[in-house]
Enzyme design. Structure first.
Site, PDB file in Angstrom:
ATOM      1  N   ASP A 130       0.823  -1.299  -0.109  1.00  0.00           N
ATOM      2  CA  ASP A 130      -0.060  -0.021  -0.061  1.00  0.00           C
ATOM      3  C   ASP A 130       0.860   1.032   0.002  1.00  0.00           C
ATOM      4  O   ASP A 130       1.898   1.328   0.924  1.00  0.00           O
ATOM      5  CB  ASP A 130      -0.873  -0.059   1.275  1.00  0.00           C
ATOM      6  CG  ASP A 130      -1.991   1.068   1.049  1.00  0.00           C
ATOM      7  OD1 ASP A 130      -2.342   1.410  -0.097  1.00  0.00           O
ATOM      8  OD2 ASP A 130      -2.727   1.308   1.925  1.00  0.00           O
ATOM      9  N   HIS A 137      -3.960  13.821   1.153  1.00  0.00           N
ATOM     10  CA  HIS A 137      -3.869  13.047   2.296  1.00  0.00           C
ATOM     11  C   HIS A 137      -2.608  13.139   3.194  1.00  0.00           C
ATOM     12  O   HIS A 137      -2.945  13.261   4.360  1.00  0.00           O
ATOM     13  CB  HIS A 137      -4.116  11.592   1.782  1.00  0.00           C
ATOM     14  CG  HIS A 137      -4.285  10.542   2.728  1.00  0.00           C
ATOM     15  ND1 HIS A 137      -5.250  10.518   3.823  1.00  0.00           N
ATOM     16  CD2 HIS A 137      -3.353   9.338   3.215  1.00  0.00           C
ATOM     17  CE1 HIS A 137      -5.117   9.681   4.677  1.00  0.00           C
ATOM     18  NE2 HIS A 137      -3.823   8.963   4.391  1.00  0.00           N
ATOM     19  N   ARG A 146       1.868  16.493  13.009  1.00  0.00           N
ATOM     20  CA  ARG A 146       2.922  17.429  13.243  1.00  0.00           C
ATOM     21  C   ARG A 146       2.781  18.866  13.359  1.00  0.00           C
ATOM     22  O   ARG A 146       3.675  19.604  13.363  1.00  0.00           O
ATOM     23  CB  ARG A 146       4.190  16.999  12.548  1.00  0.00           C
ATOM     24  CG  ARG A 146       4.819  15.652  12.964  1.00  0.00           C
ATOM     25  CD  ARG A 146       5.794  15.045  11.781  1.00  0.00           C
ATOM     26  NE  ARG A 146       5.095  15.014  10.446  1.00  0.00           N
ATOM     27  CZ  ARG A 146       4.391  13.858  10.004  1.00  0.00           C
ATOM     28  NH1 ARG A 146       4.213  12.885  10.923  1.00  0.00           N
ATOM     29  NH2 ARG A 146       4.180  13.863   8.663  1.00  0.00           N
ATOM     30  N   GLU A 203     -10.874   3.942   3.778  1.00  0.00           N
ATOM     31  CA  GLU A 203      -9.912   4.572   2.968  1.00  0.00           C
ATOM     32  C   GLU A 203     -10.299   4.355   1.688  1.00  0.00           C
ATOM     33  O   GLU A 203     -10.184   3.169   1.117  1.00  0.00           O
ATOM     34  CB  GLU A 203      -8.411   4.295   3.486  1.00  0.00           C
ATOM     35  CG  GLU A 203      -7.847   5.134   4.752  1.00  0.00           C
ATOM     36  CD  GLU A 203      -6.362   4.528   4.945  1.00  0.00           C
ATOM     37  OE1 GLU A 203      -5.690   3.649   4.349  1.00  0.00           O
ATOM     38  OE2 GLU A 203      -5.802   5.375   5.747  1.00  0.00           O
ATOM     39  N   GLU A 205      -9.321   3.957  -2.147  1.00  0.00           N
ATOM     40  CA  GLU A 205      -8.196   3.630  -2.842  1.00  0.00           C
ATOM     41  C   GLU A 205      -8.347   3.220  -4.157  1.00  0.00           C
ATOM     42  O   GLU A 205      -9.405   2.577  -4.403  1.00  0.00           O
ATOM     43  CB  GLU A 205      -7.003   3.099  -1.983  1.00  0.00           C
ATOM     44  CG  GLU A 205      -6.812   3.454  -0.555  1.00  0.00           C
ATOM     45  CD  GLU A 205      -5.466   2.873  -0.050  1.00  0.00           C
ATOM     46  OE1 GLU A 205      -4.826   2.282  -0.608  1.00  0.00           O
ATOM     47  OE2 GLU A 205      -5.573   3.009   1.189  1.00  0.00           O
ATOM     48  N   ASP A 237      -9.233   0.206   2.271  1.00  0.00           N
ATOM     49  CA  ASP A 237      -8.337  -0.019   3.414  1.00  0.00           C
ATOM     50  C   ASP A 237      -8.917   0.140   4.664  1.00  0.00           C
ATOM     51  O   ASP A 237      -8.326   1.199   5.211  1.00  0.00           O
ATOM     52  CB  ASP A 237      -6.993   0.592   2.989  1.00  0.00           C
ATOM     53  CG  ASP A 237      -6.046   0.197   3.968  1.00  0.00           C
ATOM     54  OD1 ASP A 237      -5.953  -0.904   4.595  1.00  0.00           O
ATOM     55  OD2 ASP A 237      -4.946   0.885   4.071  1.00  0.00           O
ATOM     56  N   ARG A 241      -7.842   3.564  13.650  1.00  0.00           N
ATOM     57  CA  ARG A 241      -7.256   4.582  13.905  1.00  0.00           C
ATOM     58  C   ARG A 241      -6.424   4.503  15.356  1.00  0.00           C
ATOM     59  O   ARG A 241      -5.454   5.077  15.624  1.00  0.00           O
ATOM     60  CB  ARG A 241      -7.908   5.824  13.585  1.00  0.00           C
ATOM     61  CG  ARG A 241      -8.191   6.094  12.350  1.00  0.00           C
ATOM     62  CD  ARG A 241      -7.185   6.320  11.230  1.00  0.00           C
ATOM     63  NE  ARG A 241      -7.873   6.433  10.067  1.00  0.00           N
ATOM     64  CZ  ARG A 241      -7.174   6.039   8.971  1.00  0.00           C
ATOM     65  NH1 ARG A 241      -5.771   5.745   9.038  1.00  0.00           N
ATOM     66  NH2 ARG A 241      -7.483   6.344   7.654  1.00  0.00           N
ATOM     67  N   GLN A 244      -3.930   2.169  15.311  1.00  0.00           N
ATOM     68  CA  GLN A 244      -2.752   2.603  14.852  1.00  0.00           C
ATOM     69  C   GLN A 244      -1.841   3.488  15.348  1.00  0.00           C
ATOM     70  O   GLN A 244      -0.930   3.583  15.332  1.00  0.00           O
ATOM     71  CB  GLN A 244      -3.393   3.184  13.454  1.00  0.00           C
ATOM     72  CG  GLN A 244      -2.463   3.733  12.483  1.00  0.00           C
ATOM     73  CD  GLN A 244      -2.982   4.478  11.095  1.00  0.00           C
ATOM     74  OE1 GLN A 244      -4.093   4.288  10.900  1.00  0.00           O
ATOM     75  NE2 GLN A 244      -2.152   4.603  10.227  1.00  0.00           N
ATOM     76  N   TYR A 248       2.039   2.431  15.649  1.00  0.00           N
ATOM     77  CA  TYR A 248       2.369   2.674  14.218  1.00  0.00           C
ATOM     78  C   TYR A 248       4.276   2.918  14.476  1.00  0.00           C
ATOM     79  O   TYR A 248       4.624   2.914  13.390  1.00  0.00           O
ATOM     80  CB  TYR A 248       1.845   3.515  13.428  1.00  0.00           C
ATOM     81  CG  TYR A 248       2.042   5.042  13.833  1.00  0.00           C
ATOM     82  CD1 TYR A 248       1.596   5.545  14.857  1.00  0.00           C
ATOM     83  CD2 TYR A 248       2.951   5.461  12.693  1.00  0.00           C
ATOM     84  CE1 TYR A 248       1.734   6.960  15.027  1.00  0.00           C
ATOM     85  CE2 TYR A 248       3.183   6.983  12.971  1.00  0.00           C
ATOM     86  CZ  TYR A 248       2.622   7.467  14.218  1.00  0.00           C
ATOM     87  OH  TYR A 248       2.563   9.007  14.302  1.00  0.00           O
ATOM     88  N   LYS A 257      -4.311  -2.427  10.307  1.00  0.00           N
ATOM     89  CA  LYS A 257      -4.790  -2.525   8.749  1.00  0.00           C
ATOM     90  C   LYS A 257      -4.486  -4.031   8.337  1.00  0.00           C
ATOM     91  O   LYS A 257      -4.941  -4.085   6.922  1.00  0.00           O
ATOM     92  CB  LYS A 257      -3.914  -1.293   7.962  1.00  0.00           C
ATOM     93  CG  LYS A 257      -4.198  -0.094   8.075  1.00  0.00           C
ATOM     94  CD  LYS A 257      -3.117   0.792   7.468  1.00  0.00           C
ATOM     95  CE  LYS A 257      -3.397   2.411   7.714  1.00  0.00           C
ATOM     96  NZ  LYS A 257      -4.472   2.718   6.767  1.00  0.00           N
ATOM     97  N   THR A 261      -9.197  -5.894   4.141  1.00  0.00           N
ATOM     98  CA  THR A 261      -9.094  -4.855   2.957  1.00  0.00           C
ATOM     99  C   THR A 261      -9.896  -5.418   1.719  1.00  0.00           C
ATOM    100  O   THR A 261      -9.779  -6.578   1.421  1.00  0.00           O
ATOM    101  CB  THR A 261      -7.417  -4.923   2.504  1.00  0.00           C
ATOM    102  OG1 THR A 261      -6.532  -4.599   3.427  1.00  0.00           O
ATOM    103  CG2 THR A 261      -7.258  -3.821   1.506  1.00  0.00           C
ATOM    104  N   THR A 354      -4.832   6.125   0.309  1.00  0.00           N
ATOM    105  CA  THR A 354      -6.059   7.013   0.261  1.00  0.00           C
ATOM    106  C   THR A 354      -5.964   8.147  -0.682  1.00  0.00           C
ATOM    107  O   THR A 354      -5.032   8.865  -0.697  1.00  0.00           O
ATOM    108  CB  THR A 354      -6.294   7.679   1.591  1.00  0.00           C
ATOM    109  OG1 THR A 354      -6.095   6.641   2.662  1.00  0.00           O
ATOM    110  CG2 THR A 354      -7.624   8.268   1.783  1.00  0.00           C
ATOM    111  N   GLU A 368      -9.986  12.366   8.046  1.00  0.00           N
ATOM    112  CA  GLU A 368      -9.835  13.552   7.202  1.00  0.00           C
ATOM    113  C   GLU A 368     -11.045  14.334   7.150  1.00  0.00           C
ATOM    114  O   GLU A 368     -11.250  15.569   7.612  1.00  0.00           O
ATOM    115  CB  GLU A 368      -8.989  13.499   5.748  1.00  0.00           C
ATOM    116  CG  GLU A 368      -7.741  13.217   5.823  1.00  0.00           C
ATOM    117  CD  GLU A 368      -7.422  12.932   4.409  1.00  0.00           C
ATOM    118  OE1 GLU A 368      -6.952  13.627   3.741  1.00  0.00           O
ATOM    119  OE2 GLU A 368      -7.546  11.736   4.180  1.00  0.00           O
TER     120      GLU A 368
HETATM  121 CA    CA Z   1      -4.196   2.909   2.944  1.00  0.00          CA
END
Ligand code: CA
Length: 420
Positions: A130, A137, A146, A203, A205, A237, A241, A244, A248, A257, A261, A354, A368
């Protein structure tokens, strides 16, 4: 052979599957084994019968007679064989060709209603990767994590970022999605807790299947990259969250994830997408030479995601975006994936990441759309959603708009069920 523009099969104006498309898929009739078919209007054309009767001269030795394993063999044949097969099928389906049109008995054998067959995965997927190729995105997610000044990591515009995903949990459209359980940790808590994910996301995709692979240690030059691409599907996908966020760092997504899928069943070929090819937007900085292809391109594919809760009759469109919102091209993804020597294999699935656009309405996931839950979606049923809830159905669809016809992907859909 001239491209026929009309079939003797009646194709509704808004159908995704006119004679200009002819996507390949693997289907199973109510009574019978899996085999390869082509979608035309609301029907499926059974290629195994056509092959048996000698109408597909390229494809010998029973290649299309079987299911997903056979499809992989067909994918491995490469573009000349795919193009020839496509031409033969287009000719057989053309309004002016009598072979099937005037033979009721044969037509009864080779056509099925799509509503009466079960679609299966288009190939046995060996490996799944992926990417993270949508600038908007990456920028949105980076801004959340950040701040806007450091939204993109320094590598993002130099290489198509990706992670190796999990092929075993790639499922066909229509499969229920069970809410995963896992470890999550809030910023206030001192230790993680275990339980069902409370921030399940989708997501939007697109993904493509690898046709012929490359040898270990022999990178695919960017100019030849598209020779390795059989065709494209839509993908969701599904992402947890909260799981994640905790897991992650530093190696990327793992259990957030790999629980499910979903992909759409019909593989749309690059031949069918050709009329919708568009120049890739100029990249700044200019990519390194192994990623730099003269006149690199993308495709104009409209993409939508619709959400339907248990209280709603119809799905409500929550995002409208376009495949052209991807910064990196398919060719660049293939070239980059193999540049260190990695061997892609027939049936591998490579996904875009995404696909978000520049506007709020074109964001490709709940993370988002709701800005991490801060602005819940308001639905026509007067319900709101920060994340997906049990019973929600998420459907992604996509198509190219031609002159009085559409080349479409159908849909990829899935309903969320409770963790058990
Ligand atoms: Ca993805």
């Amino acid at each position: 052979m001239a491209q026929p523009v009309r079939s003797f099969i009646e194709v509704p104006r808004d159908s995704h599957f006119p004679i200009q498309n002819l996507p390949f898929g693997v289907f199973q009739p109510r009574h019978g084994s899996p085999r390869i078919g082509v979608a035309i209007g609301n029907l499926v054309l059974d290629l195994s019968i056509l092959e048996e009767l000698g109408y597909l001269d390229v494809v010998t030795e029973g290649i299309v007679a079987g299911g997903a394993r056979r499809q992989r063999i067909f994918m491995a044949l490469g573009r000349p064989a795919w193009t020839r097969t496509r031409e033969l099928i287009q000719h057989l389906l053309a309004a002016e060709t009598a072979t099937l049109r005037d033979n009721t008995q044969l037509r009864d054998r080779v056509f099925y209603q799509q509503s009466e067959v079960t679609m299966l995965l288009p190939a046995r997927i060996g490996d799944y990767t992926d990417f993270y190729s949508s600038y908007h995105h990456a920028h949105n997610v980076g801004t959340m994590l950040r701040g806007p000044e450091n939204a993109l990591m320094p590598n993002w515009k130099w290489l198509p970022v990706a992670y190796h995903g999990r092929a075993s949990s790639v499922v066909i459209s229509g499969t229920d999605v069970k809410r995963p359980r896992g470890q999550t940790k809030t910023s206030e808590g001192s230790a993680p807790v275990f339980g069902p994910s409370r921030s399940l996301d989708f997501e939007l995709e697109a993904a493509f299947f690898i046709g012929p692979g490359n040898e270990l240690g022999r990178p695919v030059p960017i100019e030849r990259a598209e020779d390795h691409i059989f065709g494209m599907v839509l993908m969701n996908d599904w992402s947890a969250r909260d799981i994640q966020t905790w897991e992650y760092q530093p190696l990327g997504p793992f259990l957030a994830k790999n629980f499910c899928t979903s992909i759409s069943p019909w593989v749309v070929t690059l031949e069918a997408l050709e009329p919708f090819r568009k120049p890739l937007e100029r990249q700044d900085p200019l990519p390194l030479s192994y990623l730099d292809r003269a006149n690199d391109s993308t495709f104009d594919i409209h993409l939508e995601a619709g959400l339907r809760t248990d209280a709603m009759r119809e799905p409500h469109v929550v995002t409208r975006t376009n495949f052209q919102n991807l910064y990196w091209s398919l060719a660049q993804q293939v070239a980059h994936h193999t540049i260190g020597g990695c061997n892609l294999q027939t049936g591998d699935l490579l996904a875009s990441g995404t696909i978000s656009g520049p506007t709020e309405e074109s964001r490709g996931c709940m993370l988002e759309l709701t800005w991490r839950g801060a602005n819940p979606l308001k639905l026509p049923s007067d319900e709101t959603r920060k994340w997906l809830e049990d019973g929600d159905t998420l459907t992604i669809t996509g198509w190219c708009e031609g002159d009085n016809y559409r080349v479409g992907f159908g849909e990829v859909t899935g309903r969320v069920t409770a963790a058990t």
